[in-house]
Write a protein that holds these residues in place. Structure first.
Motif, PDB file in Angstrom:
ATOM      1  N   UNK A   1     -16.983   1.376   4.067  1.00 41.49           N
ATOM      2  CA  UNK A   1     -15.916   1.479   5.052  1.00 41.49           C
ATOM      3  C   UNK A   1     -14.881   0.377   4.824  1.00 41.49           C
ATOM      4  N   UNK A   2     -13.678   0.680   5.208  1.00 45.69           N
ATOM      5  CA  UNK A   2     -12.626  -0.319   5.171  1.00 45.69           C
ATOM      6  C   UNK A   2     -12.337  -0.785   6.580  1.00 45.69           C
ATOM      7  N   UNK A   3     -12.217  -2.082   6.755  1.00 48.07           N
ATOM      8  CA  UNK A   3     -11.944  -2.636   8.077  1.00 48.07           C
ATOM      9  C   UNK A   3     -10.532  -3.228   8.063  1.00 48.07           C
ATOM     10  N   UNK A   4      -9.654  -2.585   8.811  1.00 42.24           N
ATOM     11  CA  UNK A   4      -8.271  -3.057   8.910  1.00 42.24           C
ATOM     12  C   UNK A   4      -8.117  -3.806  10.222  1.00 42.24           C
ATOM     13  N   UNK A   5      -7.779  -5.091  10.130  1.00 37.71           N
ATOM     14  CA  UNK A   5      -7.641  -5.936  11.312  1.00 37.71           C
ATOM     15  C   UNK A   5      -6.160  -6.074  11.640  1.00 37.71           C
ATOM     16  N   UNK A   6      -5.754  -5.413  12.706  1.00 39.49           N
ATOM     17  CA  UNK A   6      -4.348  -5.426  13.097  1.00 39.49           C
ATOM     18  C   UNK A   6      -4.062  -6.609  14.023  1.00 39.49           C
ATOM     19  N   UNK A   7      -2.829  -7.091  13.988  1.00 41.33           N
ATOM     20  CA  UNK A   7      -2.425  -8.188  14.872  1.00 41.33           C
ATOM     21  C   UNK A   7      -0.925  -8.355  14.794  1.00 41.33           C
ATOM     22  N   UNK A   8      -0.407  -9.293  15.553  1.00 47.27           N
ATOM     23  CA  UNK A   8       1.025  -9.596  15.524  1.00 47.27           C
ATOM     24  C   UNK A   8       1.438 -10.178  14.178  1.00 47.27           C
ATOM     25  N   UNK A   9       0.472 -10.569  13.363  1.00 44.75           N
ATOM     26  CA  UNK A   9       0.746 -11.130  12.037  1.00 44.75           C
ATOM     27  C   UNK A   9       0.982 -10.052  10.988  1.00 44.75           C
ATOM     28  N   UNK A  10       0.663  -8.812  11.320  1.00 39.81           N
ATOM     29  CA  UNK A  10       0.758  -7.708  10.367  1.00 39.81           C
ATOM     30  C   UNK A  10       1.998  -6.872  10.665  1.00 39.81           C
ATOM     31  N   UNK A  11       2.849  -6.700   9.674  1.00 41.92           N
ATOM     32  CA  UNK A  11       4.034  -5.872   9.847  1.00 41.92           C
ATOM     33  C   UNK A  11       3.618  -4.440  10.170  1.00 41.92           C
ATOM     34  N   UNK A  12       4.347  -3.814  11.063  1.00 41.85           N
ATOM     35  CA  UNK A  12       3.982  -2.459  11.486  1.00 41.85           C
ATOM     36  C   UNK A  12       3.980  -1.474  10.321  1.00 41.85           C
ATOM     37  N   UNK A  13       4.922  -1.633   9.395  1.00 45.04           N
ATOM     38  CA  UNK A  13       4.959  -0.730   8.248  1.00 45.04           C
ATOM     39  C   UNK A  13       3.722  -0.891   7.365  1.00 45.04           C
ATOM     40  N   UNK A  14       3.169  -2.083   7.332  1.00 39.95           N
ATOM     41  CA  UNK A  14       1.948  -2.310   6.563  1.00 39.95           C
ATOM     42  C   UNK A  14       0.777  -1.563   7.188  1.00 39.95           C
ATOM     43  N   UNK A  15       0.711  -1.575   8.519  1.00 36.91           N
ATOM     44  CA  UNK A  15      -0.357  -0.854   9.213  1.00 36.91           C
ATOM     45  C   UNK A  15      -0.219   0.643   8.983  1.00 36.91           C
ATOM     46  N   UNK A  16       1.013   1.151   9.030  1.00 35.07           N
ATOM     47  CA  UNK A  16       1.252   2.579   8.790  1.00 35.07           C
ATOM     48  C   UNK A  16       0.794   2.959   7.389  1.00 35.07           C
ATOM     49  N   UNK A  17       1.153   2.129   6.414  1.00 36.09           N
ATOM     50  CA  UNK A  17       0.771   2.421   5.027  1.00 36.09           C
ATOM     51  C   UNK A  17      -0.742   2.422   4.858  1.00 36.09           C
ATOM     52  N   UNK A  18      -1.425   1.458   5.468  1.00 37.70           N
ATOM     53  CA  UNK A  18      -2.885   1.360   5.336  1.00 37.70           C
ATOM     54  C   UNK A  18      -3.552   2.620   5.878  1.00 37.70           C
ATOM     55  N   UNK A  19      -3.089   3.107   7.015  1.00 37.33           N
ATOM     56  CA  UNK A  19      -3.668   4.330   7.598  1.00 37.33           C
ATOM     57  C   UNK A  19      -3.390   5.538   6.714  1.00 37.33           C
ATOM     58  N   UNK A  20      -2.189   5.610   6.170  1.00 37.26           N
ATOM     59  CA  UNK A  20      -1.836   6.730   5.292  1.00 37.26           C
ATOM     60  C   UNK A  20      -2.693   6.735   4.031  1.00 37.26           C
TER      61      UNK A  20
END
Length: 266
Positions: A51-70
């Motif tokens: 499994x991959x664990x993506x830890x989101x926070x105010x330190x992570x650019x929103x576009x980076x989170x979108x890309x990781x999910x995609x």
């Protein structure tokens, strides 16, 4: 298509490493290093055991989170999301020399507790990372977070080349780190400042200047361009658009650092 000999060696080394473990959780950011680990771990162990664990926070650019999910959706990977609150970490907002260490320690402590002993937590640190100058690497060692690339003696260029050979869109993705790295050491970090940096970089990306870094210094903004993109600033329209957008974010002047960020491949 067969892999070149040196990439086949890297592929087989990672395969041997993963298949010697039962369940692996990859600290996944959506960057080139962790994406390849997540992809190959899932291929070698199966979706149920990696499994991959993506830890989101105010330190992570929103576009980076979108890309990781995609990325996870495109490759049918087992993605789990967590949440980190860096301002709850004592000393983080002071932005001292131990900032990265404090943050990494808090993140990996939380992940280790949530995953339990059944899952081995791994990180995408590779042979080309400067371990001596990265306080976060100390946190990995203290918390027994494993590093497959180090075990297999694999560096950045091999990771990019293998990603390209496997058809992963991340192969030429610029290296990216958390937004806190844009704030000069010693300047207190606030959520507002992080959001401003993200807005500045989003605006630059919208102008086709991907991979740029925006560093706020008092009321000015210092830009570091990706290698090969410096010529774009010779166009007056580009410079004017940048100045207009950055002034709207509250910056009085914009300065360009002539030392370009390294390119993707030699």
């Amino acid at each position: 298509m067969p892999l070149p000999v040196h990439l086949q060696r890297a592929y087989e080394a990672l395969q041997q490493w993963f298949t010697a473990r039962q369940q692996v959780a990859v600290a996944f950011s959506g960057g080139v290093d962790s994406s390849l680990l997540f992809y190959l771990g899932s291929r070698f162990l199966g979706k149920a055991h990696c499994r991959g664990v993506f830890v989101n926070s105010v330190l992570i650019a929103r576009q980076q989170a979108v890309f990781a999910r995609q990325f996870a959706t495109e490759h049918d990977l087992n993605l789990v999301e967590g949440r980190h609150r860096p301002f709850a970490v004592a000393g983080f907002s002071d932005n001292g020399a131990e900032r990265c260490y404090l943050c990494k320690s808090a993140i990996y402590q939380d992940l280790s507790q949530e995953l339990g002993q059944a899952w081995l937590l791994v990180d995408g640190t590779n042979m080309d990372d400067d371990h001596a100058s990265r306080p976060g690497f100390r946190a990995l060692a203290e918390l027994a977070v494993d590093t497959p690339y180090l075990h297999c003696h694999i560096g950045k260029q091999e990771i990019r080349a293998l990603s390209k050979a496997l058809g992963l869109a991340t192969w030429d993705r610029p290296s990216d780190s958390c937004l806190a790295t844009r704030i000069p050491r010693g300047r207190p970090i606030t959520a507002e400042l992080l959001h401003t940096v993200e807005a500045a970089e989003d605006a630059l990306h919208g102008l086709g200047l991907t991979g740029m870094r925006a560093t706020p210094v008092d009321q000015t903004l210092h830009l570091t361009v990706k290698e090969g993109d410096l010529d774009k600033f010779l166009v007056s329209e580009v410079r004017n658009n940048i100045q207009k957008k950055m002034r709207s974010l509250g910056f009085s002047k914009v300065f360009l650092d002539l030392s370009e960020r390294p390119g993707i491949l030699p």
